[in-house]
Design a protein around this motif. Sequence first.
Motif, PDB file in Angstrom:
ATOM      1  N   PRO A 185      15.596 -13.853   9.359  1.00 30.44           N
ATOM      2  CA  PRO A 185      15.596 -13.086   7.875  1.00 30.44           C
ATOM      3  C   PRO A 185      16.660 -11.994   8.053  1.00 30.44           C
ATOM      4  O   PRO A 185      17.019 -11.349   9.078  1.00 30.44           O
ATOM      5  N   ASP A 186      16.992 -11.644   7.039  1.00 27.04           N
ATOM      6  CA  ASP A 186      18.123 -10.422   6.678  1.00 27.04           C
ATOM      7  C   ASP A 186      17.330  -9.075   6.427  1.00 27.04           C
ATOM      8  O   ASP A 186      17.563  -8.241   7.147  1.00 27.04           O
ATOM      9  N   ILE A 187      16.238  -9.320   5.505  1.00 29.96           N
ATOM     10  CA  ILE A 187      15.385  -8.332   5.164  1.00 29.96           C
ATOM     11  C   ILE A 187      14.145  -8.387   4.805  1.00 29.96           C
ATOM     12  O   ILE A 187      13.936  -9.621   4.755  1.00 29.96           O
ATOM     13  N   HIS A 188      13.238  -7.423   4.709  1.00 29.79           N
ATOM     14  CA  HIS A 188      12.017  -7.590   4.464  1.00 29.79           C
ATOM     15  C   HIS A 188      11.662  -6.828   3.224  1.00 29.79           C
ATOM     16  O   HIS A 188      11.969  -5.438   2.924  1.00 29.79           O
ATOM     17  N   VAL A 189      10.906  -7.294   2.252  1.00 26.58           N
ATOM     18  CA  VAL A 189      10.285  -6.635   1.120  1.00 26.58           C
ATOM     19  C   VAL A 189       9.061  -6.802   1.040  1.00 26.58           C
ATOM     20  O   VAL A 189       8.484  -7.835   0.664  1.00 26.58           O
ATOM     21  N   GLY A 190       8.226  -5.710   1.158  1.00 27.84           N
ATOM     22  CA  GLY A 190       6.631  -5.500   0.906  1.00 27.84           C
ATOM     23  C   GLY A 190       6.198  -4.599  -0.010  1.00 27.84           C
ATOM     24  O   GLY A 190       6.731  -3.620  -0.286  1.00 27.84           O
ATOM     25  N   ILE A 191       5.510  -5.405  -0.989  1.00 32.07           N
ATOM     26  CA  ILE A 191       5.038  -4.547  -2.200  1.00 32.07           C
ATOM     27  C   ILE A 191       3.433  -4.371  -2.188  1.00 32.07           C
ATOM     28  O   ILE A 191       2.924  -5.511  -1.872  1.00 32.07           O
ATOM     29  N   ASN A 192       2.918  -3.264  -1.994  1.00 30.66           N
ATOM     30  CA  ASN A 192       1.634  -2.886  -1.765  1.00 30.66           C
ATOM     31  C   ASN A 192       0.822  -2.021  -2.899  1.00 30.66           C
ATOM     32  O   ASN A 192       1.350  -1.075  -2.931  1.00 30.66           O
ATOM     33  N   PRO A 193      -0.038  -2.703  -3.301  1.00 29.98           N
ATOM     34  CA  PRO A 193      -0.742  -1.954  -4.641  1.00 29.98           C
ATOM     35  C   PRO A 193      -1.949  -0.844  -3.491  1.00 29.98           C
ATOM     36  O   PRO A 193      -2.559  -1.503  -2.797  1.00 29.98           O
ATOM     37  N   GLY A 194      -1.980   0.398  -3.875  1.00 29.27           N
ATOM     38  CA  GLY A 194      -2.798   1.258  -3.302  1.00 29.27           C
ATOM     39  C   GLY A 194      -4.020   1.111  -4.265  1.00 29.27           C
ATOM     40  O   GLY A 194      -4.261   0.834  -5.312  1.00 29.27           O
ATOM     41  N   PHE A 195      -5.021   1.723  -3.680  1.00 29.10           N
ATOM     42  CA  PHE A 195      -6.499   1.482  -4.500  1.00 29.10           C
ATOM     43  C   PHE A 195      -7.264   2.988  -4.267  1.00 29.10           C
ATOM     44  O   PHE A 195      -7.993   2.967  -5.301  1.00 29.10           O
ATOM     45  N   THR A 196      -6.886   3.878  -3.569  1.00 26.98           N
ATOM     46  CA  THR A 196      -7.922   5.057  -3.405  1.00 26.98           C
ATOM     47  C   THR A 196      -7.305   6.077  -4.228  1.00 26.98           C
ATOM     48  O   THR A 196      -6.429   6.168  -4.740  1.00 26.98           O
ATOM     49  N   ARG A 197      -8.516   6.850  -4.925  1.00 24.95           N
ATOM     50  CA  ARG A 197      -8.368   7.933  -5.590  1.00 24.95           C
ATOM     51  C   ARG A 197      -8.358   9.294  -4.870  1.00 24.95           C
ATOM     52  O   ARG A 197      -8.155  10.332  -5.417  1.00 24.95           O
ATOM     53  N   VAL A 198      -8.560   9.022  -3.418  1.00 25.74           N
ATOM     54  CA  VAL A 198      -8.591  10.028  -2.469  1.00 25.74           C
ATOM     55  C   VAL A 198      -7.656  10.564  -2.584  1.00 25.74           C
ATOM     56  O   VAL A 198      -6.466   9.982  -2.208  1.00 25.74           O
ATOM     57  N   ARG A 199      -7.391  12.297  -2.490  1.00 27.65           N
ATOM     58  CA  ARG A 199      -5.717  12.631  -2.535  1.00 27.65           C
ATOM     59  C   ARG A 199      -5.924  13.967  -1.447  1.00 27.65           C
ATOM     60  O   ARG A 199      -4.941  14.597  -1.516  1.00 27.65           O
ATOM     61  N   THR A 200      -6.918  14.086  -0.801  1.00 26.78           N
ATOM     62  CA  THR A 200      -7.143  15.083   0.442  1.00 26.78           C
ATOM     63  C   THR A 200      -7.423  14.376   1.825  1.00 26.78           C
ATOM     64  O   THR A 200      -8.134  13.433   1.741  1.00 26.78           O
ATOM     65  N   VAL A 201      -6.808  14.768   2.775  1.00 23.51           N
ATOM     66  CA  VAL A 201      -7.215  14.318   4.227  1.00 23.51           C
ATOM     67  C   VAL A 201      -7.247  15.569   5.030  1.00 23.51           C
ATOM     68  O   VAL A 201      -6.621  16.487   5.240  1.00 23.51           O
ATOM     69  N   LEU A 202      -8.755  15.603   5.687  1.00 27.45           N
ATOM     70  CA  LEU A 202      -9.141  16.636   6.593  1.00 27.45           C
ATOM     71  C   LEU A 202      -8.775  17.987   5.846  1.00 27.45           C
ATOM     72  O   LEU A 202      -8.241  18.864   6.477  1.00 27.45           O
ATOM     73  N   GLY A 203      -8.979  17.963   4.528  1.00 29.91           N
ATOM     74  CA  GLY A 203      -8.876  19.332   4.117  1.00 29.91           C
ATOM     75  C   GLY A 203      -7.634  19.596   3.510  1.00 29.91           C
ATOM     76  O   GLY A 203      -7.269  20.643   2.728  1.00 29.91           O
ATOM     77  N   ALA A 204      -6.606  18.743   3.706  1.00 31.09           N
ATOM     78  CA  ALA A 204      -5.267  19.193   3.249  1.00 31.09           C
ATOM     79  C   ALA A 204      -4.797  18.272   2.043  1.00 31.09           C
ATOM     80  O   ALA A 204      -5.009  16.840   2.195  1.00 31.09           O
ATOM     81  N   PRO A 205      -4.292  18.489   1.115  1.00 34.40           N
ATOM     82  CA  PRO A 205      -3.820  17.641  -0.155  1.00 34.40           C
ATOM     83  C   PRO A 205      -2.777  16.775   0.385  1.00 34.40           C
ATOM     84  O   PRO A 205      -1.996  17.290   1.217  1.00 34.40           O
ATOM     85  N   MET A 206      -2.891  15.590  -0.021  1.00 32.09           N
ATOM     86  CA  MET A 206      -1.767  14.948   0.358  1.00 32.09           C
ATOM     87  C   MET A 206      -0.793  14.669  -1.048  1.00 32.09           C
ATOM     88  O   MET A 206      -1.256  14.169  -2.101  1.00 32.09           O
ATOM     89  N   LEU A 207       0.368  15.170  -0.845  1.00 31.65           N
ATOM     90  CA  LEU A 207       1.326  15.334  -1.945  1.00 31.65           C
ATOM     91  C   LEU A 207       2.240  13.934  -2.371  1.00 31.65           C
ATOM     92  O   LEU A 207       2.667  14.005  -3.200  1.00 31.65           O
ATOM     93  N   GLY A 208       2.416  13.375  -1.324  1.00 33.98           N
ATOM     94  CA  GLY A 208       2.838  11.819  -1.335  1.00 33.98           C
ATOM     95  C   GLY A 208       2.867  11.196  -0.230  1.00 33.98           C
ATOM     96  O   GLY A 208       2.393  11.544   0.941  1.00 33.98           O
ATOM     97  N   LEU A 209       3.040  10.050  -0.394  1.00 32.31           N
ATOM     98  CA  LEU A 209       2.843   8.864   0.945  1.00 32.31           C
ATOM     99  C   LEU A 209       3.658   7.944   0.599  1.00 32.31           C
ATOM    100  O   LEU A 209       4.127   7.231  -0.337  1.00 32.31           O
ATOM    101  N   THR A 210       4.667   7.610   1.742  1.00 31.65           N
ATOM    102  CA  THR A 210       5.496   6.762   1.690  1.00 31.65           C
ATOM    103  C   THR A 210       5.394   5.749   2.925  1.00 31.65           C
ATOM    104  O   THR A 210       5.186   6.195   4.206  1.00 31.65           O
ATOM    105  N   ALA A 211       5.296   4.275   2.775  1.00 34.78           N
ATOM    106  CA  ALA A 211       5.026   3.638   3.821  1.00 34.78           C
ATOM    107  C   ALA A 211       6.393   3.187   4.647  1.00 34.78           C
ATOM    108  O   ALA A 211       7.277   2.902   3.929  1.00 34.78           O
ATOM    109  N   LEU A 212       6.393   3.056   5.839  1.00 32.97           N
ATOM    110  CA  LEU A 212       7.676   2.735   6.562  1.00 32.97           C
ATOM    111  C   LEU A 212       7.151   1.587   7.679  1.00 32.97           C
ATOM    112  O   LEU A 212       6.270   1.543   8.503  1.00 32.97           O
ATOM    113  N   SER A 213       7.913   0.540   7.573  1.00 40.28           N
ATOM    114  CA  SER A 213       7.718  -0.699   8.335  1.00 40.28           C
ATOM    115  C   SER A 213       8.554  -1.015   9.580  1.00 40.28           C
ATOM    116  O   SER A 213       9.673  -0.510   9.505  1.00 40.28           O
ATOM    117  N   PRO A 214       7.856  -1.365  10.503  1.00 42.70           N
ATOM    118  CA  PRO A 214       9.088  -1.883  11.773  1.00 42.70           C
ATOM    119  C   PRO A 214       9.863  -3.064  11.296  1.00 42.70           C
ATOM    120  O   PRO A 214       9.709  -3.730  10.474  1.00 42.70           O
TER     121      PRO A 214
END
Length: 312
Positions: free
Chosen positions: A208-237
Amino acid sequence: MHHSLSDGIAGAAFSALLADGDDEELAEFDRFATSPRFSISGIDPADLKTAKTAFEEAWAAGQPGRHWPTLTGQGRREVAWHSVSTRDLRRAAKRASATPHEFVLAAVGAAASTVPPTGETSENIRVTLPVTLDKEFRHTGNAVAVSLLNLSGAQGSVAGQLPRIREQLARIEDDSMALNLAAADDAPRAPWPIFRLLSGASMKKMSPDIHVGINPGFTRVRTVLGAPMLGLTALSPLVGYSFSVTVLILGTRTSFGIVYDSEALPGYGATFVEAFNEFLQADAEPEDTATASPATAATDSRHTASTANLTH
């Protein structure tokens, strides 16, 4: 975490240990922990033959005129990231008379055609697409398989990319192409070292030349261990390919994580993201851009230009 700790509990179940929320909010994680391990067995030989034929024909159709740089063995990675409003992405797809999935694939192909990494356009860019075999989206066990799709490397418009993409996506679905490489539970077993060699040979053959993964998120939770999650970006190997785009649709923002081989594609991330964003924002309605806050615009601009180095 998913594969090293347990192949019967989806990775999302572990994130519930860190997420902040009440019982109702965390209940949405339950299915990832309590569902039985997904099993792939008893595939009808005729269905498998159909999937194999579809896969092989897609592979053959993507062979001519390929000039995408191949993955090197040096192991160093660079990343770039970007995000847009999910609402704006859906509007852009609607203006193109496409689904978000179709639109993103077309935008990737159009961007790669506009700014080819070697300066030479490719007739074909072979793409691996992850496909879930679990219609309940629980992702326990080996529920994810791979299909092939070919983008044009010489078609610098979304409209020009879409017909071929639609045709291929329809065949991927109709012929269950992903079954060709599904990890069936009742398949013959081989010792792990031999399995690794066979898997490597299979990926080299697939090339293959490239990989394209499209992932729908589901959660409404936006804090982790008391810290607000301002953004989330997935990085694949990078697994056999030199460039990947991982899309995460999570609430009001959709992020794009770009990972690439720094030797095969030096500095290409920022160049690609700039062209990619032009297609994401093409023909945007005036209010789409006017309603973006200065903070959001500044963040997106910074992310477009940002790269970081990772050593694999």
